[in-house]
Every structure is written in C-alpha cells, then in structure tokens.
Write a protein that holds these residues in place. Structure first.
Motif, PDB file in Angstrom:
ATOM      1  N   THR A 283       0.867  -1.183   0.000  1.00 51.81           N
ATOM      2  CA  THR A 283       0.000   0.000   0.000  1.00 51.81           C
ATOM      3  C   THR A 283       0.903   1.232   0.000  1.00 51.81           C
ATOM      4  O   THR A 283       2.110   1.142   0.255  1.00 51.81           O
ATOM      5  CB  THR A 283      -0.896   0.040   1.251  1.00 51.81           C
ATOM      6  N   ALA A 284       0.318   2.372  -0.268  1.00 53.67           N
ATOM      7  CA  ALA A 284       1.089   3.620  -0.239  1.00 53.67           C
ATOM      8  C   ALA A 284       1.683   3.847   1.148  1.00 53.67           C
ATOM      9  O   ALA A 284       2.834   4.263   1.267  1.00 53.67           O
ATOM     10  CB  ALA A 284       0.203   4.796  -0.661  1.00 53.67           C
ATOM     11  N   GLN A 285       0.918   3.550   2.192  1.00 50.21           N
ATOM     12  CA  GLN A 285       1.412   3.739   3.554  1.00 50.21           C
ATOM     13  C   GLN A 285       2.594   2.818   3.836  1.00 50.21           C
ATOM     14  O   GLN A 285       3.579   3.228   4.445  1.00 50.21           O
ATOM     15  CB  GLN A 285       0.301   3.479   4.592  1.00 50.21           C
ATOM     16  N   GLN A 286       2.498   1.547   3.407  1.00 49.08           N
ATOM     17  CA  GLN A 286       3.595   0.602   3.630  1.00 49.08           C
ATOM     18  C   GLN A 286       4.850   1.037   2.882  1.00 49.08           C
ATOM     19  O   GLN A 286       5.950   0.996   3.433  1.00 49.08           O
ATOM     20  CB  GLN A 286       3.186  -0.798   3.171  1.00 49.08           C
ATOM     21  N   ALA A 287       4.684   1.446   1.633  1.00 47.25           N
ATOM     22  CA  ALA A 287       5.831   1.856   0.832  1.00 47.25           C
ATOM     23  C   ALA A 287       6.493   3.100   1.424  1.00 47.25           C
ATOM     24  O   ALA A 287       7.722   3.178   1.505  1.00 47.25           O
ATOM     25  CB  ALA A 287       5.409   2.110  -0.613  1.00 47.25           C
ATOM     26  N   ALA A 288       5.695   4.074   1.850  1.00 47.77           N
ATOM     27  CA  ALA A 288       6.251   5.285   2.462  1.00 47.77           C
ATOM     28  C   ALA A 288       7.028   4.928   3.723  1.00 47.77           C
ATOM     29  O   ALA A 288       8.138   5.433   3.946  1.00 47.77           O
ATOM     30  CB  ALA A 288       5.131   6.281   2.777  1.00 47.77           C
TER      31      ALA A 288
ATOM     32  N   GLN B 251      -3.151   4.136  -5.788  1.00 49.07           N
ATOM     33  CA  GLN B 251      -2.535   4.786  -4.642  1.00 49.07           C
ATOM     34  C   GLN B 251      -1.178   5.322  -5.049  1.00 49.07           C
ATOM     35  O   GLN B 251      -0.489   4.736  -5.885  1.00 49.07           O
ATOM     36  CB  GLN B 251      -2.355   3.810  -3.494  1.00 49.07           C
ATOM     37  N   LEU B 252      -0.788   6.433  -4.458  1.00 49.60           N
ATOM     38  CA  LEU B 252       0.515   7.023  -4.726  1.00 49.60           C
ATOM     39  C   LEU B 252       1.197   7.375  -3.424  1.00 49.60           C
ATOM     40  O   LEU B 252       0.550   7.577  -2.402  1.00 49.60           O
ATOM     41  CB  LEU B 252       0.364   8.291  -5.581  1.00 49.60           C
ATOM     42  N   VAL B 253       2.511   7.475  -3.479  1.00 44.16           N
ATOM     43  CA  VAL B 253       3.301   7.940  -2.349  1.00 44.16           C
ATOM     44  C   VAL B 253       3.808   9.318  -2.706  1.00 44.16           C
ATOM     45  O   VAL B 253       4.383   9.523  -3.774  1.00 44.16           O
ATOM     46  CB  VAL B 253       4.491   6.999  -2.066  1.00 44.16           C
ATOM     47  N   SER B 254       3.565  10.281  -1.818  1.00 42.01           N
ATOM     48  CA  SER B 254       4.080  11.624  -2.011  1.00 42.01           C
ATOM     49  C   SER B 254       5.477  11.686  -1.418  1.00 42.01           C
ATOM     50  O   SER B 254       5.674  11.383  -0.244  1.00 42.01           O
ATOM     51  CB  SER B 254       3.186  12.650  -1.315  1.00 42.01           C
ATOM     52  N   LEU B 255       6.436  12.047  -2.262  1.00 39.25           N
ATOM     53  CA  LEU B 255       7.819  12.151  -1.797  1.00 39.25           C
ATOM     54  C   LEU B 255       8.137  13.563  -1.327  1.00 39.25           C
ATOM     55  O   LEU B 255       9.217  13.818  -0.815  1.00 39.25           O
ATOM     56  CB  LEU B 255       8.772  11.699  -2.896  1.00 39.25           C
ATOM     57  N   GLY B 256       7.187  14.468  -1.506  1.00 39.71           N
ATOM     58  CA  GLY B 256       7.281  15.803  -0.949  1.00 39.71           C
ATOM     59  C   GLY B 256       8.364  16.686  -1.534  1.00 39.71           C
ATOM     60  O   GLY B 256       8.778  16.535  -2.675  1.00 39.71           O
ATOM     61  N   ARG B 257       8.804  17.616  -0.715  1.00 36.37           N
ATOM     62  CA  ARG B 257       9.841  18.576  -1.074  1.00 36.37           C
ATOM     63  C   ARG B 257      11.015  18.374  -0.144  1.00 36.37           C
ATOM     64  O   ARG B 257      10.850  18.065   1.019  1.00 36.37           O
ATOM     65  CB  ARG B 257       9.315  20.004  -0.892  1.00 36.37           C
ATOM     66  N   ALA B 258      12.213  18.570  -0.668  1.00 31.82           N
ATOM     67  CA  ALA B 258      13.403  18.404   0.161  1.00 31.82           C
ATOM     68  C   ALA B 258      14.446  19.434  -0.244  1.00 31.82           C
ATOM     69  O   ALA B 258      14.500  19.846  -1.406  1.00 31.82           O
ATOM     70  CB  ALA B 258      13.968  17.000   0.000  1.00 31.82           C
TER      71      ALA B 258
ATOM     72  N   ARG C 235       4.809   0.570  -5.578  1.00 36.48           N
ATOM     73  CA  ARG C 235       5.760  -0.465  -6.011  1.00 36.48           C
ATOM     74  C   ARG C 235       7.132   0.147  -6.281  1.00 36.48           C
ATOM     75  O   ARG C 235       8.153  -0.374  -5.841  1.00 36.48           O
ATOM     76  CB  ARG C 235       5.231  -1.186  -7.255  1.00 36.48           C
ATOM     77  N   LEU C 236       7.184   1.274  -7.000  1.00 33.66           N
ATOM     78  CA  LEU C 236       8.466   1.907  -7.290  1.00 33.66           C
ATOM     79  C   LEU C 236       9.140   2.368  -6.001  1.00 33.66           C
ATOM     80  O   LEU C 236      10.333   2.161  -5.805  1.00 33.66           O
ATOM     81  CB  LEU C 236       8.294   3.089  -8.248  1.00 33.66           C
ATOM     82  N   VAL C 237       8.366   2.955  -5.104  1.00 34.65           N
ATOM     83  CA  VAL C 237       8.914   3.433  -3.829  1.00 34.65           C
ATOM     84  C   VAL C 237       9.403   2.258  -2.993  1.00 34.65           C
ATOM     85  O   VAL C 237      10.485   2.310  -2.390  1.00 34.65           O
ATOM     86  CB  VAL C 237       7.859   4.274  -3.069  1.00 34.65           C
ATOM     87  N   ASP C 238       8.646   1.173  -2.975  1.00 36.41           N
ATOM     88  CA  ASP C 238       9.050  -0.013  -2.222  1.00 36.41           C
ATOM     89  C   ASP C 238      10.321  -0.624  -2.821  1.00 36.41           C
ATOM     90  O   ASP C 238      11.213  -1.046  -2.082  1.00 36.41           O
ATOM     91  CB  ASP C 238       7.906  -1.027  -2.219  1.00 36.41           C
ATOM     92  N   ASP C 239      10.419  -0.650  -4.149  1.00 35.03           N
ATOM     93  CA  ASP C 239      11.633  -1.161  -4.795  1.00 35.03           C
ATOM     94  C   ASP C 239      12.843  -0.287  -4.475  1.00 35.03           C
ATOM     95  O   ASP C 239      13.945  -0.792  -4.251  1.00 35.03           O
ATOM     96  CB  ASP C 239      11.442  -1.261  -6.312  1.00 35.03           C
ATOM     97  N   LEU C 240      12.643   1.032  -4.434  1.00 38.59           N
ATOM     98  CA  LEU C 240      13.732   1.931  -4.057  1.00 38.59           C
ATOM     99  C   LEU C 240      14.147   1.677  -2.607  1.00 38.59           C
ATOM    100  O   LEU C 240      15.346   1.605  -2.299  1.00 38.59           O
ATOM    101  CB  LEU C 240      13.325   3.395  -4.246  1.00 38.59           C
ATOM    102  N   ALA C 241      13.176   1.510  -1.725  1.00 39.86           N
ATOM    103  CA  ALA C 241      13.488   1.232  -0.321  1.00 39.86           C
ATOM    104  C   ALA C 241      14.290  -0.062  -0.201  1.00 39.86           C
ATOM    105  O   ALA C 241      15.280  -0.120   0.542  1.00 39.86           O
ATOM    106  CB  ALA C 241      12.198   1.139   0.503  1.00 39.86           C
ATOM    107  N   ALA C 242      13.896  -1.088  -0.953  1.00 36.73           N
ATOM    108  CA  ALA C 242      14.623  -2.362  -0.909  1.00 36.73           C
ATOM    109  C   ALA C 242      16.042  -2.195  -1.446  1.00 36.73           C
ATOM    110  O   ALA C 242      16.991  -2.741  -0.887  1.00 36.73           O
ATOM    111  CB  ALA C 242      13.867  -3.418  -1.715  1.00 36.73           C
TER     112      ALA C 242
END
Length: 136
Positions: free
Chosen positions: A10-15, A44-51, A121-128
C-alpha cells in the motif's frame, strides 16, 4: 530485488519502508508519506514531498556511489539536484520522472526540490535497493 510479498504494498507501507531505509543510511527526507488526496482512487501514490537541494544531492551521490556501474554526481542548485537524482534513479532501473526543481516560492535561503509522487511499487523497490546496500 524481487520481493516475497504476494500483494503490492500500500502507499502507507511503501512510504514507511522508504523512510526506514533512508533513516538507515542517514539521509532522511522530510515529507515522504502516503498521498492522502489519491487514496480514493484505485491508484494509490506515495508523495515524496519537497526536500532541500543539499539532501537530494546527498541521496543522489549515495545512490551513484553504489550503482553498478558507478554514476558520478555533481551540482549545488535545486535544478542540478533534480537532474542528478533522476539520473541515478534511471541508472538503477527505478525511473522517477517527477523529480523537478520546486516551482513554489521557497523560504529565504531554501533551495527545494519537488520529488513528486510515485507508485507504491516503485517506492518499495527503491526502499529495498537502499536497504540492500546500507552498511550495518
């Protein structure tokens, strides 16, 4: 980088996973979270925000140093940070096309990069990917 998970995250899990991986490598981003505006949608999407540009450049350099082949990074501005992070993510097969200099007015002295939104999925793959290369 295959996951033993039968369902996409889910978006929450990936974030959460990306925040955990970033913390493990000492490069936290301030606003990685599930995109609550997209939760009613089937996508669902994950917001990566501003940095800040310096954090984005540090993340790009960290990834570039561990990519095979190694990817050189450089720069100081938000524009350069956005280009560098997009470049290293493409080099590891995780294209995040929404990395751009932030178009909103910045607080004085801030040079922010908008990291946009991405699929869980992309965010989770990056985390992995980050977790696999973090030193214990």
């Amino acid at each position: 980088m295959t996951r033993a998970v039968s369902r996409p995250p889910t978006a929450q899990q990936a974030a959460h996973r990306l925040n955990t991986a970033l913390k493990a490598i000492g490069l936290q981003l301030p606003t990685v979270e599930a995109d609550l505006h997209a939760q009613a949608s089937p996508y669902q999407l994950v917001s990566l925000g501003r940095a800040p540009a310096d954090r984005v450049l540090a993340l790009a350099a960290w990834i570039g140093d561990r990519a095979l082949p190694r990817v050189e990074t450089s720069g100081t501005s938000a524009e350069e940070a956005a280009e560098q992070l997009a470049k290293v993510l493409r080099s590891i097969g995780l294209p995040l096309e929404s990395v751009v200099p932030d178009g909103y007015p910045n607080p004085p002295g801030a040079d922010l990069v908008s990291l946009g939104r991405a699929s869980p999925r992309l965010v989770d793959d990056l985390a992995a990917w980050l977790k696999d290369r973090a030193t214990p």
